[in-house]
Scaffold this active site. Sequence first.
Site, PDB file in Angstrom:
ATOM      1  NE  ARG A   1      39.826  74.936 -51.520  1.00 30.87           N
ATOM      2  CZ  ARG A   1      40.142  73.812 -50.869  1.00 30.87           C
ATOM      3  NH1 ARG A   1      41.246  73.741 -50.176  1.00 30.87           N
ATOM      4  NH2 ARG A   1      39.335  72.772 -50.917  1.00 30.87           N
TER       5      ARG A   1
ATOM      6  CG  HIS B   1      37.712  76.410 -48.002  1.00 32.20           C
ATOM      7  ND1 HIS B   1      37.345  75.104 -47.775  1.00 32.20           N
ATOM      8  CD2 HIS B   1      37.456  76.634 -49.323  1.00 32.20           C
ATOM      9  CE1 HIS B   1      36.886  74.577 -48.904  1.00 32.20           C
ATOM     10  NE2 HIS B   1      36.954  75.480 -49.859  1.00 32.20           N
TER      11      HIS B   1
ATOM     12  CG  ASP C   1      36.801  72.341 -45.966  1.00 25.12           C
ATOM     13  OD1 ASP C   1      36.947  71.879 -47.108  1.00 25.12           O
ATOM     14  OD2 ASP C   1      37.133  73.505 -45.657  1.00 25.12           O
TER      15      ASP C   1
ATOM     16  NE  ARG D   1      35.587  67.810 -50.628  1.00 31.71           N
ATOM     17  CZ  ARG D   1      35.946  68.846 -51.362  1.00 31.71           C
ATOM     18  NH1 ARG D   1      36.772  69.749 -50.881  1.00 31.71           N
ATOM     19  NH2 ARG D   1      35.488  68.985 -52.591  1.00 31.71           N
TER      20      ARG D   1
END
Length: 313
Positions: free
Chosen positions: A88, A175, A148, A151
């Site tokens: 990211r 994140h 998150d 998940r």
Amino acid sequence: MKITVVGAGAVGATCADNIARKELAEEVVLVDIKEGLAEGKALDMFQTAGILEFDTRITGSTNDYSKTAHSDVVVVTSGVPRKPGMTREELIGINAGIVKTVTENILKHSPNAIIIIISNPMDTMTYLAWKNSGIPKNRIIGMGGILDSARFKGYLAMELQCSPNDLHAVVIGGHGDTTMIPLIRHATLNGKPVTSMLSPEKQKQIVADTMVGGATLTKLIGTSAWYAPGAAGAILVESIVRDQKKVFPCCVYLEGEYGQKDICMGVPVVIGRNGWEKVLDYELNNDEKEMFAKSADAVRNMNEVLSTLDVNA
Ligand code: APR
């Protein structure tokens, strides 16, 4: 209620679709820089209204922010997604310029909007949007922790053979694949700690799988995920427009909470009509505090890259 979603790509369109189906607003405006994309997706989506029986109007616009005027909430998903093997963090240079321009355009037409940032690297993009806009801190919220945590719940539910909806499991911190902190010690199944039901090895595995949850999908699909990110953006919007006061882990500007200052990071917050209203203290133990501090160091390093770019953060 009027909601704008900037970026009509995979995440933005999914988010707008969820918002429309939930009838969170009278009007949803999709904006994209790519000629015709937002108009086309908005039209296609609106044509599901007569099938799915919702009443939200969906309109699209190619970079014309006058159509977004007086939005109550704006979700920013514009930018470049991850490709396999890309972190990211590697997106920062491209996405910083995009997020800066987009937030300026939004605020010109909707000075009171609550802004949700999904573009990655999300913690740094949220910090940039806040620094650059100068609007009250409660109106800038980064969406990463809800995704998150979903998940995390997904991996726990698969292992425990239970409903993800019976789980309470939260991911805080940055994140990023190495900065997020799935709080397994705090995770419960209907009030019972999951640590009492899983071997230490299994717990480690679930935490590790959660942390690379996005990268796993990027590898499988060839680009980053959109169903869960889009849906996560929409439930954040829902708690705002319905003033639900739900507690979500969100990336917000910290001024001493969790021992951190001048940084945007994921912590549990109450989300209502005013944006994020309060940070909750989860009473971390020493190990968790150390992980949070390390995560903050990594996010801060990333934020420092902003000073090398022409984005005034
Ligand atoms: N203004 C408006 N839209 C823009 C701009 C801009 N300045 N720059 C790019 N876009 C649009 C692109 O044209 C594209 O349609 O943003 C959209 C991004 O969509 P995708 O490429 O499908 O990417 P997506 O998977 O939706 O991810 C978007 O969310 O999860 C994060 O890491 C992800 O940062 C990425 C973002």
